[in-house]
Design a protein around this motif. Structure first.
Motif, PDB file in Angstrom:
ATOM      1  N   ALA A   8      -6.527  -7.056   6.275  1.00  0.00           N
ATOM      2  CA  ALA A   8      -6.673  -5.977   7.317  1.00  0.00           C
ATOM      3  C   ALA A   8      -6.539  -6.561   8.895  1.00  0.00           C
ATOM      4  N   TYR A   9      -7.387  -7.678   9.100  1.00  0.00           N
ATOM      5  CA  TYR A   9      -7.134  -8.233  10.492  1.00  0.00           C
ATOM      6  C   TYR A   9      -5.676  -8.734  10.857  1.00  0.00           C
ATOM      7  N   GLY A  10      -5.309  -9.613   9.683  1.00  0.00           N
ATOM      8  CA  GLY A  10      -4.013 -10.118   9.846  1.00  0.00           C
ATOM      9  C   GLY A  10      -2.800  -9.236  10.120  1.00  0.00           C
ATOM     10  N   ALA A  11      -2.793  -8.279   9.301  1.00  0.00           N
ATOM     11  CA  ALA A  11      -1.676  -7.318   9.321  1.00  0.00           C
ATOM     12  C   ALA A  11      -1.696  -6.697  10.459  1.00  0.00           C
ATOM     13  N   ALA A  12      -3.042  -6.151  10.999  1.00  0.00           N
ATOM     14  CA  ALA A  12      -3.201  -5.447  12.408  1.00  0.00           C
ATOM     15  C   ALA A  12      -2.557  -6.392  13.335  1.00  0.00           C
ATOM     16  N   LEU A 296       0.183   4.418  10.301  1.00  0.00           N
ATOM     17  CA  LEU A 296      -0.667   5.129   9.159  1.00  0.00           C
ATOM     18  C   LEU A 296      -0.676   4.228   7.923  1.00  0.00           C
ATOM     19  N   ALA A 297       0.441   3.588   7.925  1.00  0.00           N
ATOM     20  CA  ALA A 297       0.827   2.733   6.604  1.00  0.00           C
ATOM     21  C   ALA A 297      -0.301   1.718   6.466  1.00  0.00           C
ATOM     22  N   LEU A 298      -0.353   0.860   7.708  1.00  0.00           N
ATOM     23  CA  LEU A 298      -1.533  -0.093   7.956  1.00  0.00           C
ATOM     24  C   LEU A 298      -2.762   0.357   7.624  1.00  0.00           C
ATOM     25  N   GLY A 299      -3.305   1.588   7.907  1.00  0.00           N
ATOM     26  CA  GLY A 299      -4.593   1.889   7.518  1.00  0.00           C
ATOM     27  C   GLY A 299      -4.627   2.434   6.095  1.00  0.00           C
ATOM     28  N   VAL A 300      -3.803   2.752   5.435  1.00  0.00           N
ATOM     29  CA  VAL A 300      -3.839   3.226   4.235  1.00  0.00           C
ATOM     30  C   VAL A 300      -3.754   1.983   3.344  1.00  0.00           C
ATOM     31  N   CYS A 301      -2.850   0.857   3.544  1.00  0.00           N
ATOM     32  CA  CYS A 301      -2.827  -0.330   2.758  1.00  0.00           C
ATOM     33  C   CYS A 301      -4.058  -1.077   3.184  1.00  0.00           C
TER      34      CYS A 301
END
Length: 313
Positions: A8-12, A296-301
């Motif tokens: 989550a942190y890295g993808a963000a 939104l995809a980041l939040g879902v994944c």
């Protein structure tokens, strides 16, 4: 730090890096992979599906193995793991460059510079620009923004949530191989078959998530769902169909129809026939929808990975 939080942190961080920096003008990791894949092709190319499958396995498998090795090296350090995930995410997503290219073409069309728009179109898609007028260029840009939202952003996040850094690199490798050899030219009709089918499989979940999020984030969710349901299955691509149809319905425009790739004319079905013709202003609308879908995809994944971790812990 738990693996779900690392992702989550890295993808963000990676998406934020893409927003602020875009793609590097030189030394892009995807370009380096492309050169390596081309070198492998020069060694193994034969006009046969089996040799093409070997090419796909060596190149995509090598990317996954590299990701797994890098993850193994840093896994004892949460900060390094987040940094690696962020770097990998930034390297494989391309939402900002997608938007920049689309907007540059849109500005050229707005100023009446159709030749300038034609000159830039190959940076975005493989259409034959000389066969397109201003309206055709605008339609091609909107279709490319829709399809690449899945290929260049959402699909990578899906596989990153599933497989971490190896998933991120593996998805981008598969997608790049499809772009290189997955088309139906005489040279690659058989050799590129495995890469094209592998890309279809890898892109399936991301394309459906993109279509769902485009419907949710767009101004007309009902029309997006209706166009997806009615028209996506008639598109020749199993993954571009849902994405382009959902974008068409969400934006209220018609996509599809006659197009040309390298002198080869294709007559594709119309998506969202109830919509109006694409205009230049729809390029900006498509870019903004693409950006919303990506976040939104980041939040879902990230949420799905955290939920899965919570159930198994």
């Amino acid at each position: 730090m738990r693996a779900d939080r690392v992702f989550a942190y890295g993808a963000a961080a990676g998406l934020l890096g893409d927003l602020l920096l875009g793609d590097p003008r030189r030394g892009h990791p995807v370009a380096a992979f492309g050169r390596a894949a081309a070198a492998v092709e020069r060694v193994v190319w034969r006009d046969h599906r089996a040799w093409g499958a070997l090419h796909a396995v060596v190149c995509a498998g090598g990317a996954v193995a590299l990701g797994a090795l890098a993850h193994r090296v840093v896994r004892s350090s949460p900060a390094a793991s987040v940094a690696l995930t962020g770097l990998a995410t930034w390297a494989v997503v391309g939402g900002t460059s997608l938007g920049r290219e689309a907007r540059a073409i849109g500005r050229a069309l707005e100023s009446g510079d159709v030749e300038g728009a034609r000159a830039r179109l190959p940076h975005l898609c493989g259409r034959d620009p000389q066969a397109l007028d201003a309206d055709g260029i605008a339609r091609a840009v909107v279709e490319s923004v829709a399809e690449n939202t899945s290929d260049a952003v959402v699909g990578a996040l899906v596989w990153g949530a599933v497989g971490g850094v190896p998933g991120l690199l593996g998805f981008r490798a598969v997608n790049t191989l499809d772009a290189m050899v997955g088309h139906k030219s005489p040279k690659y009709r058989r050799y590129g078959w495995a890469s094209a089918r592998l890309d279809d499989l890898a892109g399936w979940p991301g394309a459906r998530l993109t279509a769902v999020l485009a419907a949710l984030a767009g101004p007309d969710p009902g029309a997006a769902v209706r166009a997806w349901h009615d028209d996506a299955g008639r598109h020749p691509s199993p993954n571009a169909g849902p994405v382009e149809a959902s974008f068409a319905g969400a934006l209220g425009v018609r996509l599809g129809g006659t197009l040309s790739y390298g002198g080869r004319v294709e007559h594709r079905p119309v998506l969202n026939g109830r919509g109006r013709a694409v205009g230049v202003a729809d390029i900006e609308r498509a870019v903004r929808l693409s950006r919303r879908v990506g976040w939104l995809a980041l939040g879902v994944c990230a949420g799905a990975r955290m939920l899965k971790k919570g159930r198994t812990s």
